[in-house]
Scaffold this motif. Structure first.
Motif, PDB file in Angstrom:
ATOM      1  N   ILE A 263       8.229  -8.580   1.341  1.00  0.00           N
ATOM      2  CA  ILE A 263       7.192  -7.608   1.023  1.00  0.00           C
ATOM      3  C   ILE A 263       7.897  -6.418   0.382  1.00  0.00           C
ATOM      4  O   ILE A 263       8.913  -5.940   0.891  1.00  0.00           O
ATOM      5  N   ILE A 264       7.366  -5.953  -0.734  1.00  0.00           N
ATOM      6  CA  ILE A 264       7.963  -4.817  -1.446  1.00  0.00           C
ATOM      7  C   ILE A 264       7.049  -3.614  -1.280  1.00  0.00           C
ATOM      8  O   ILE A 264       5.855  -3.680  -1.548  1.00  0.00           O
ATOM      9  N   LEU A 265       7.631  -2.502  -0.843  1.00  0.00           N
ATOM     10  CA  LEU A 265       6.908  -1.245  -0.672  1.00  0.00           C
ATOM     11  C   LEU A 265       7.561  -0.170  -1.522  1.00  0.00           C
ATOM     12  O   LEU A 265       8.777  -0.178  -1.709  1.00  0.00           O
ATOM     13  N   GLU A 266       6.757   0.760  -2.004  1.00  0.00           N
ATOM     14  CA  GLU A 266       7.325   1.918  -2.676  1.00  0.00           C
ATOM     15  C   GLU A 266       7.867   2.880  -1.630  1.00  0.00           C
ATOM     16  O   GLU A 266       7.261   3.068  -0.575  1.00  0.00           O
ATOM     17  N   ASP A 267       9.019   3.473  -1.921  1.00  0.00           N
ATOM     18  CA  ASP A 267       9.596   4.461  -1.017  1.00  0.00           C
ATOM     19  C   ASP A 267       8.854   5.771  -1.228  1.00  0.00           C
ATOM     20  O   ASP A 267       9.024   6.436  -2.239  1.00  0.00           O
ATOM     21  N   LEU A 268       8.015   6.138  -0.282  1.00  0.00           N
ATOM     22  CA  LEU A 268       7.174   7.319  -0.422  1.00  0.00           C
ATOM     23  C   LEU A 268       7.695   8.520   0.348  1.00  0.00           C
ATOM     24  O   LEU A 268       6.955   9.455   0.616  1.00  0.00           O
TER      25      LEU A 268
END
Length: 147
Positions: A55-60
């Motif tokens: 799963i790829i998430l944006e680093d927020l």
């Protein structure tokens, strides 16, 4: 100042009022964590159904600090979104279920064409179009394709 604060000017010194405020805050926090945990489980189960192992998430991190030009009401909404709590629980559940969770920097994920890498131009509210190939989509869809 709220009407309750006006009605009870010495509200800060009333111990039971302070305890009630703390209790309400804790209930809100508990509800938020419960929601984030349940949504994370849904995300993990969806990835498992699709047969995905990553799963790829944006680093927020620092999202609020990167938005100094937004109105105060919008910055407050970012604080209440609890994106970091949700990301934590997705990472935790992914770890428990053997699904890798990768965070990537959000820079240019929604403004570069996913097909040829060219910078896209905004043609409407949150709508971008590639000058080279003509691909057009919502910025969130573009970010998903790029990620």
């Amino acid at each position: 100042m709220s009407t309750l604060q006006k009605k009870y000017p010495a509200w800060r010194s009333l111990k039971r009022v302070l305890l009630r405020i703390v209790a309400v805050h804790q209930n809100i926090h508990d509800d938020l964590v419960d929601w984030a945990r349940k949504e994370a489980i849904r995300v993990i189960n969806y990835a498992k159904r699709l047969g995905k192992d990553t799963i790829i998430l944006e680093d927020l991190n620092g999202l609020n600090e990167r938005q100094p030009d937004l109105k105060k009401s919008w910055r407050e909404r970012f604080q209440y979104m609890a994106y970091r709590t949700l990301q934590f629980w997705i990472s935790w559940e992914g770890f428990k279920h053997g699904i890798a969770v990768v965070t990537v920097p959000p820079h240019y994920t929604s403004t570069h064409c996913p097909y040829d890498g060219e910078e896209m131009v905004e043609v409407g509210h949150r709508l971008f179009k590639c000058k080279k190939c003509g691909f057009q989509a919502d910025r969130d869809s573009i970010a998903v394709l790029n990620l």
